[in-house]
Enzyme design. Structure first.
Site, mmCIF file in Angstrom:
data_model
loop_
_atom_site.group_PDB
_atom_site.id
_atom_site.type_symbol
_atom_site.label_atom_id
_atom_site.label_comp_id
_atom_site.label_asym_id
_atom_site.label_seq_id
_atom_site.Cartn_x
_atom_site.Cartn_y
_atom_site.Cartn_z
ATOM 1 N N TRP A 101 0.816 -1.218 0.000
ATOM 2 C CA TRP A 101 0.000 0.000 0.000
ATOM 3 C C TRP A 101 0.855 1.277 0.000
ATOM 4 O O TRP A 101 0.359 2.351 -0.270
ATOM 5 C CB TRP A 101 -0.919 0.033 1.217
ATOM 6 C CG TRP A 101 -0.214 -0.276 2.516
ATOM 7 C CD1 TRP A 101 -0.200 -1.467 3.178
ATOM 8 C CD2 TRP A 101 0.611 0.610 3.285
ATOM 9 N NE1 TRP A 101 0.586 -1.388 4.299
ATOM 10 C CE2 TRP A 101 1.097 -0.115 4.395
ATOM 11 C CE3 TRP A 101 0.998 1.934 3.151
ATOM 12 C CZ2 TRP A 101 1.944 0.435 5.370
ATOM 13 C CZ3 TRP A 101 1.852 2.485 4.109
ATOM 14 C CH2 TRP A 101 2.303 1.744 5.197
ATOM 15 N N LYS A 131 -2.059 -8.245 -8.096
ATOM 16 C CA LYS A 131 -2.930 -8.052 -6.949
ATOM 17 C C LYS A 131 -2.386 -6.888 -6.116
ATOM 18 O O LYS A 131 -1.388 -7.037 -5.412
ATOM 19 C CB LYS A 131 -3.018 -9.293 -6.067
ATOM 20 C CG LYS A 131 -4.153 -9.175 -5.042
ATOM 21 C CD LYS A 131 -3.907 -9.889 -3.734
ATOM 22 C CE LYS A 131 -3.223 -9.005 -2.731
ATOM 23 N NZ LYS A 131 -3.988 -7.781 -2.365
ATOM 24 N N SER A 177 -5.087 -4.157 -0.628
ATOM 25 C CA SER A 177 -6.524 -3.876 -0.485
ATOM 26 C C SER A 177 -6.786 -2.457 -0.009
ATOM 27 O O SER A 177 -7.872 -1.924 -0.232
ATOM 28 C CB SER A 177 -7.141 -4.869 0.492
ATOM 29 O OG SER A 177 -7.037 -6.176 -0.039
ATOM 30 N N SER A 219 6.012 -7.167 3.256
ATOM 31 C CA SER A 219 6.715 -7.580 4.473
ATOM 32 C C SER A 219 7.501 -8.860 4.266
ATOM 33 O O SER A 219 7.136 -9.716 3.443
ATOM 34 C CB SER A 219 5.691 -7.806 5.591
ATOM 35 O OG SER A 219 4.814 -8.865 5.212
ATOM 36 N N GLU A 272 10.999 -8.038 -2.749
ATOM 37 C CA GLU A 272 11.451 -6.755 -2.182
ATOM 38 C C GLU A 272 10.791 -6.664 -0.814
ATOM 39 O O GLU A 272 9.593 -6.388 -0.730
ATOM 40 C CB GLU A 272 11.010 -5.602 -3.085
ATOM 41 C CG GLU A 272 11.656 -5.592 -4.439
ATOM 42 C CD GLU A 272 13.145 -5.297 -4.367
ATOM 43 O OE1 GLU A 272 13.810 -5.418 -5.387
ATOM 44 O OE2 GLU A 272 13.631 -4.941 -3.270
ATOM 45 N N CYS A 318 10.193 1.183 2.762
ATOM 46 C CA CYS A 318 11.089 0.099 3.185
ATOM 47 C C CYS A 318 12.540 0.559 3.212
ATOM 48 O O CYS A 318 13.398 -0.144 3.743
ATOM 49 C CB CYS A 318 10.958 -1.057 2.232
ATOM 50 S SG CYS A 318 11.337 -0.551 0.588
ATOM 51 N N GLU A 368 11.572 -2.924 12.073
ATOM 52 C CA GLU A 368 11.270 -1.783 11.205
ATOM 53 C C GLU A 368 10.050 -1.045 11.768
ATOM 54 O O GLU A 368 8.999 -1.629 11.952
ATOM 55 C CB GLU A 368 10.956 -2.353 9.839
ATOM 56 C CG GLU A 368 10.686 -1.376 8.745
ATOM 57 C CD GLU A 368 10.398 -2.110 7.458
ATOM 58 O OE1 GLU A 368 9.648 -3.096 7.475
ATOM 59 O OE2 GLU A 368 10.960 -1.731 6.439
HETATM 60 N N1 NDP Z 1 11.321 -3.958 0.144
HETATM 61 C C1 NDP Z 1 10.407 -3.131 -0.322
HETATM 62 O O1 NDP Z 1 10.532 -2.528 -1.406
HETATM 63 C C2 NDP Z 1 9.147 -2.915 0.477
HETATM 64 C C3 NDP Z 1 8.884 -3.585 1.668
HETATM 65 N N2 NDP Z 1 7.706 -3.329 2.368
HETATM 66 C C4 NDP Z 1 7.505 -3.959 3.686
HETATM 67 O O2 NDP Z 1 6.098 -4.383 3.819
HETATM 68 C C5 NDP Z 1 5.604 -4.009 5.087
HETATM 69 C C6 NDP Z 1 4.493 -3.006 4.959
HETATM 70 O O3 NDP Z 1 3.768 -3.171 3.801
HETATM 71 P P1 NDP Z 1 2.434 -4.080 3.807
HETATM 72 O O4 NDP Z 1 1.682 -3.790 2.566
HETATM 73 O O5 NDP Z 1 1.707 -4.000 5.111
HETATM 74 O O6 NDP Z 1 3.006 -5.537 3.687
HETATM 75 P P2 NDP Z 1 2.168 -6.877 3.569
HETATM 76 O O7 NDP Z 1 3.233 -7.867 3.336
HETATM 77 O O8 NDP Z 1 1.187 -7.111 4.643
HETATM 78 O O9 NDP Z 1 1.246 -6.702 2.237
HETATM 79 C C7 NDP Z 1 1.853 -6.581 0.999
HETATM 80 C C8 NDP Z 1 0.950 -7.244 -0.038
HETATM 81 O O10 NDP Z 1 0.871 -8.627 0.253
HETATM 82 C C9 NDP Z 1 -0.486 -9.026 0.308
HETATM 83 N N3 NDP Z 1 -0.624 -10.144 1.215
HETATM 84 C C10 NDP Z 1 -0.803 -10.120 2.554
HETATM 85 N N4 NDP Z 1 -0.894 -11.384 3.021
HETATM 86 C C11 NDP Z 1 -0.776 -12.214 1.943
HETATM 87 C C12 NDP Z 1 -0.800 -13.636 1.757
HETATM 88 N N5 NDP Z 1 -0.957 -14.484 2.774
HETATM 89 N N6 NDP Z 1 -0.647 -14.139 0.505
HETATM 90 C C13 NDP Z 1 -0.491 -13.305 -0.546
HETATM 91 N N7 NDP Z 1 -0.470 -11.943 -0.437
HETATM 92 C C14 NDP Z 1 -0.611 -11.425 0.801
HETATM 93 C C15 NDP Z 1 -1.218 -7.795 0.768
HETATM 94 O O11 NDP Z 1 -2.578 -7.921 0.403
HETATM 95 P P3 NDP Z 1 -3.698 -7.160 1.300
HETATM 96 O O12 NDP Z 1 -3.431 -5.710 1.165
HETATM 97 O O13 NDP Z 1 -5.011 -7.570 0.650
HETATM 98 O O14 NDP Z 1 -3.549 -7.671 2.698
HETATM 99 C C16 NDP Z 1 -0.490 -6.714 -0.030
HETATM 100 O O15 NDP Z 1 -0.994 -6.680 -1.358
HETATM 101 C C17 NDP Z 1 6.786 -3.447 5.813
HETATM 102 O O16 NDP Z 1 7.454 -4.478 6.495
HETATM 103 C C18 NDP Z 1 7.699 -2.914 4.724
HETATM 104 O O17 NDP Z 1 9.048 -2.834 5.031
HETATM 105 C C19 NDP Z 1 6.746 -2.501 1.899
HETATM 106 C C20 NDP Z 1 6.981 -1.848 0.713
HETATM 107 C C21 NDP Z 1 8.180 -1.968 -0.056
HETATM 108 O O1 LIG Z 2 8.067 0.295 -1.273
HETATM 109 C C1 LIG Z 2 8.918 1.108 -0.986
HETATM 110 O O2 LIG Z 2 9.187 1.466 0.155
HETATM 111 C C2 LIG Z 2 9.655 1.669 -2.131
HETATM 112 O O3 LIG Z 2 10.389 0.639 -2.752
HETATM 113 C C3 LIG Z 2 10.545 2.776 -1.687
HETATM 114 S S1 LIG Z 2 11.112 3.676 -3.028
HETATM 115 O O4 LIG Z 2 11.340 2.790 -4.200
HETATM 116 O O5 LIG Z 2 10.108 4.702 -3.340
HETATM 117 O O6 LIG Z 2 12.355 4.227 -2.515
#
Ligand code: NDP
Ligand SMILES: O=C(O)[C@H](O)CS(=O)(=O)O
Length: 483
Positions: free
Chosen positions: A155, A179, A182, A233, A254, A288, A385
């Site tokens: 999100w 996907k 949500s 996550s 990622e 992240c 985090e």
């Molecule tokens: N490395 C990177 O680039 C990034 C890492 N993050 C990490 O993600 C976390 C925050 O983001 P957040 O969106 O809450 O992370 P989540 O992992 O909870 O959700 C990410 C996506 O995964 C989906 N999802 C959740 N549970 C499942 C499952 N069991 N099977 C398949 N898909 C699933 C979610 O769907 P739904 O929304 O419907 O629950 C959403 O679309 C933090 O830890 C952050 O560091 C976030 C962004 C970037």
């Molecule tokens: O999901 C994120 O946090 C992004 O990857 C960060 S960035 O690409 O905008 O730096």
């Protein structure tokens, strides 16, 4: 009320197999700044996901047979349409995710840059010939699209995380089922509207909203899907890696981060404060790659801390669509609770609040940008985090000691440090165990550089010339019998 120049971009339906579909069961999408309802989107399930996958499989032969130039031209049109609709897309994003409108505009431009970049990279998927050890044989290597791909996105960057995956996938000649999160599906659905207008054929790109478990499990286990790219996550990433193992899919992950931000005693302190603001407080700390731990040399700690606290006091907190707002609401109440837990744990173990430290008077999920001092490695904020506007300052005295502390985590996504001694810059940049290192900058994300982590922050790279590799497979052709 969400006012758009082109109201048709607010699409409360899903694009599945070339058709926009609704569903009886829906998910409410609300504005985190006001809790106001924006729209209801379909709550789709595994059956709809299978339809999207089947359509992607059916569309793949035609799509991959298009020349790279034809795919590139369609992506270039998509890029142009995204920029032409930047303001509407930013308004949709701010409404559903909360980030300030200026940041949302920036993300749309960032998201568009991946489409433009991979429109060009499509034309550079080169092969090779290899000198044959056998006179009558010729050896040719070609790189081909891996096939039907899946993407599951978070999100916090509702546009860029879509295009950072769909761009290389479509450029390589793959098809994709997406996907989105949500909580922020409307930006993804608006991008799908524009992809269709750009000429992306039916079935090549589907965007489904609904049950993460149902849709996710189908995407992760359906044998037709050959590649899954996930941003989110580490916990969910681990689950998806287990699920995709059953059909041996290629995966890009990622995941979470725990970025150190180190200020040495030879740093430009004003530059370091500016870097800390952007690295820690972009998207209200919900990225992240946000600085999660700020290590400041004891010789400059107090001056840096005061400068940072003063700079934070100038940041306006409020709804993202209000003029001048720099810090929007957190995505939800759970996000606020996580910030409060980290804050309470640190204070209970001896940290002090230098600035902020409370829910904002606006209420809801608004939180004051906060600076903590006296933080130690024993506190939860050093290991987990925070994903919120909390800047914990740690003191250090020795270069080797701070590199050891910075590396003392299972994560390895982004890291940052400020120093001007050339020897120190090289030593520290080489010793940090991270996929990305920002030296004298707090903002390292762009479309030309390989974005990604090591250790438990993920697998693969997105953006750059490397980003298309994860959507390709190598085929070796041996032509024998040549007299
Ligand atoms: N490395 C990177 O680039 C990034 C890492 N993050 C990490 O993600 C976390 C925050 O983001 P957040 O969106 O809450 O992370 P989540 O992992 O909870 O959700 C990410 C996506 O995964 C989906 N999802 C959740 N549970 C499942 C499952 N069991 N099977 C398949 N898909 C699933 C979610 O769907 P739904 O929304 O419907 O629950 C959403 O679309 C933090 O830890 C952050 O560091 C976030 C962004 C970037
Ligand atoms: O999901 C994120 O946090 C992004 O990857 C960060 S960035 O690409 O905008 O730096």
């Amino acid at each position: 009320m969400l006012t758009l120049d082109d109201p048709s971009l607010l699409r409360a339906q899903c694009l599945v197999a070339g058709e926009w579909i609704s569903a009886e069961r829906t998910i409410a999408v609300t504005n985190p700044a006001t809790d106001a309802l924006i729209a209801h989107v379909p709550r789709l399930d595994a059956a709809a996901t299978r339809r999207a996958i089947e359509a992607a499989e059916a569309a793949w032969p035609q799509w991959r047979r298009r020349t790279a130039h034809e795919r590139s031209a369609i992506l270039a049109r998509w890029h142009a349409l995204i920029l032409q609709n930047q303001e509407d897309l930013a308004r949709i994003m701010t409404a559903e995710q909360g980030k300030p409108l200026a940041e949302a505009r920036g993300e749309i431009a960032y998201a568009a840059s991946f489409i433009q970049w991979f429109a060009e990279e499509a034309k550079r998927v080169y092969g090779e010939t290899i000198p044959s050890p056998v006179a009558s044989q010729r050896i040719v290597v070609v790189r081909e699209p891996v096939g039907v791909c899946a993407a599951i996105t978070p999100w916090n960057f509702p546009a860029a995380m879509i295009t950072r995956k769909a761009g290389p996938a479509l450029a390589a000649g793959c098809t994709m089922v997406v996907k989105p999160a949500s909580q922020t599906p409307l930006t993804a659905l608006a991008l799908a509207v524009l992809a269709e207008r750009a000429g992306v054929p039916a079935g090549v790109l589907s965007v489904l909203t609904g049950s993460a478990g149902d849709i996710g499990t189908e995407l992760a286990t359906n044998p037709v899907v050959r590649k899954l790219s996930f941003t989110g996550s580490t916990e969910v990433g681990r689950l998806l890696m287990q699920q995709t193992a059953s059909t041996v899919k290629k995966v890009s992950m990622e995941l979470g981060g725990n970025a150190p931000f180190i200020v040495f005693d030879d740093a430009d302190l004003d530059a370091a404060v500016e870097g800390a603001l952007v690295s820690k407080f972009r998207n209200a700390g919900q990225t992240c790659v946000c600085a999660n731990r700020l290590y400041v040399h004891e010789g400059v700690h107090d001056v840096f801390a005061q400068k940072l606290a003063e700079a934070l006091r100038a940041l306006k907190v409020g709804p993202g669509d209000q003029e001048g707002v720099r810090i929007g609401p957190l995505i939800d109440e759970a996000a606020v609770r996580k910030v409060q837990e980290h804050l309470a744990d640190a204070v209970a173990k001896g940290a002090q609040v230098l600035s902020g430290g409370r829910r904002h008077p606006l209420g809801g999920s608004f939180f004051e940008p906060t600076v903590l001092t006296g933080v130690t490695q024993a506190m939860t904020v050093a290991r987990e985090e925070t994903f919120g506007p909390l800047a914990p300052l740690f003191r250090f005295s020795d270069e080797a000691e701070v590199v050891r502390m910075a590396n003392d985590t299972e994560f390895g996504l982004a890291s940052y440090f400020y120093a001007r001694d050339l020897g120190r810059v090289w030593r520290v940049a080489e010793q940090l165990e991270y996929g990305m290192v920002g030296v004298n900058t707090g903002l390292i994300s762009n479309e030309v550089a390989p974005f990604g982590g090591v250790k438990q922050s993920g697998l693969g790279r997105e953006g750059s010339r490397h980003g298309i590799e994860d959507y390709l497979v190598i085929k070796y052709i041996n032509m024998a019998g040549i007299a």
